[in-house]
Design a protein around this motif. Structure first.
Motif, PDB file in Angstrom:
ATOM      1  N   GLN A   4       0.030  -1.672  -6.585  1.00  0.00           N
ATOM      2  CA  GLN A   4      -0.603  -0.211  -6.434  1.00  0.00           C
ATOM      3  C   GLN A   4      -1.841  -0.369  -6.817  1.00  0.00           C
ATOM      4  N   ALA A   7      -3.386  -2.262  -3.628  1.00  0.00           N
ATOM      5  CA  ALA A   7      -3.105  -1.246  -2.457  1.00  0.00           C
ATOM      6  C   ALA A   7      -4.225  -0.244  -2.512  1.00  0.00           C
ATOM      7  N   LEU A  11      -6.918   0.294   0.527  1.00  0.00           N
ATOM      8  CA  LEU A  11      -7.029   1.574   1.025  1.00  0.00           C
ATOM      9  C   LEU A  11      -8.743   1.815   0.921  1.00  0.00           C
ATOM     10  N   HIS A  64       2.559   6.786  -7.210  1.00  0.00           N
ATOM     11  CA  HIS A  64       2.274   6.840  -5.936  1.00  0.00           C
ATOM     12  C   HIS A  64       0.729   6.872  -5.826  1.00  0.00           C
ATOM     13  N   TYR A  86       2.465   8.249  12.739  1.00  0.00           N
ATOM     14  CA  TYR A  86       3.115   7.596  11.465  1.00  0.00           C
ATOM     15  C   TYR A  86       4.447   7.450  11.653  1.00  0.00           C
ATOM     16  N   LEU A 103       1.953   7.896  -0.858  1.00  0.00           N
ATOM     17  CA  LEU A 103       1.970   6.557  -0.513  1.00  0.00           C
ATOM     18  C   LEU A 103       2.632   5.916  -1.835  1.00  0.00           C
ATOM     19  N   ALA A 106       4.006   0.263  -1.798  1.00  0.00           N
ATOM     20  CA  ALA A 106       2.445  -0.371  -1.343  1.00  0.00           C
ATOM     21  C   ALA A 106       2.648  -1.379  -0.034  1.00  0.00           C
ATOM     22  N   ILE A 109       2.211   0.851   3.571  1.00  0.00           N
ATOM     23  CA  ILE A 109       1.169   1.418   3.623  1.00  0.00           C
ATOM     24  C   ILE A 109       0.385   1.299   5.236  1.00  0.00           C
ATOM     25  N   TYR A 111      -2.456   1.078   6.805  1.00  0.00           N
ATOM     26  CA  TYR A 111      -3.898   0.922   6.458  1.00  0.00           C
ATOM     27  C   TYR A 111      -4.692   1.104   7.928  1.00  0.00           C
TER      28      TYR A 111
END
Length: 133
Positions: A4, A7, A11, A64, A86, A103, A106, A109, A111
Motif C-alpha cells: 500500500q 502504491a 500514485l 485502502h 474504469y 483503492l 494495490a 490500481i 494509475y
C-alpha cells in the motif's frame, strides 16, 4: 502494508506528473492534497474561510487508499467518463462514494486512468464548477 505504501507513492508520482499547472501540492493530516492557492482564488474554501480551495486529496487509510476528487463529485460528465473507463480497464468492482475512490487492492490500481482523470480539470475549470454549486 508495504504494498500500500508503494502504491501510494506511485500514485502521487502519477498525479504530480499529470496535475495541470496552477494546482498547489501540500502535505498535511497524513495525506497529499492539491489545492487552488489563495493567490489564484482569494475567496478560498467557503467552509473554512482563508484556506485554499481543495481539489484532490490522496490519503492512505488502514484498508485502502482514498482518492478524494472534488471534480467527479461536482461534475456529472466527468464522473460518467471515469466510471465508464474504469469498468473497461479494471476487472475489480469500483468502490467509491460521492467524491472518494477507495483503492483497496494495490495490484488493481489504474494509475494511467487516474492520471487521465487528474488531467481533465484545470484550476480555472474547477473554480467555475465550484462557483456553480
Amino acid at each position: 502494508m508495504k504494498d500500500q505504501q508503494q502504491a501510494y507513492e506511485q500514485l502521487i508520482a502519477v498525479i504530480d506528473k499529470s496535475i495541470p499547472v496552477g494546482f498547489e501540492k501540500c502535505e498535511e493530516h497524513g495525506g497529499t492534497h492539491y489545492v487552488v492557492p489563495l493567490r489564484d482564488y482569494p475567496k478560498g474554501y467557503h467552509v473554512t474561510p482563508g484556506t485554499p480551495l481543495p481539489f484532490l486529496s490522496v490519503i492512505p487509510q488502514k484498508h485502502h487508499i482514498g482518492v478524494y476528487h472534488m471534480g467527479i463529485y461536482a461534475n456529472p460528465e466527468l464522473l460518467q467518463w471515469f466510471t465508464t473507463h474504469y469498468k473497461e480497464e479494471v476487472t475489480t468492482k469500483l468502490q467509491m462514494g460521492k467524491s472518494c475512490i477507495r483503492l483497496t487492492n494495490a495490484t488493481h490500481i489504474p494509475y494511467e486512468l487516474l492520471g487521465e482523470l487528474v488531467e481533465k480539470m484545470t484550476p480555472d475549470a474547477w473554480i467555475k464548477v465550484y462557483e456553480q454549486h
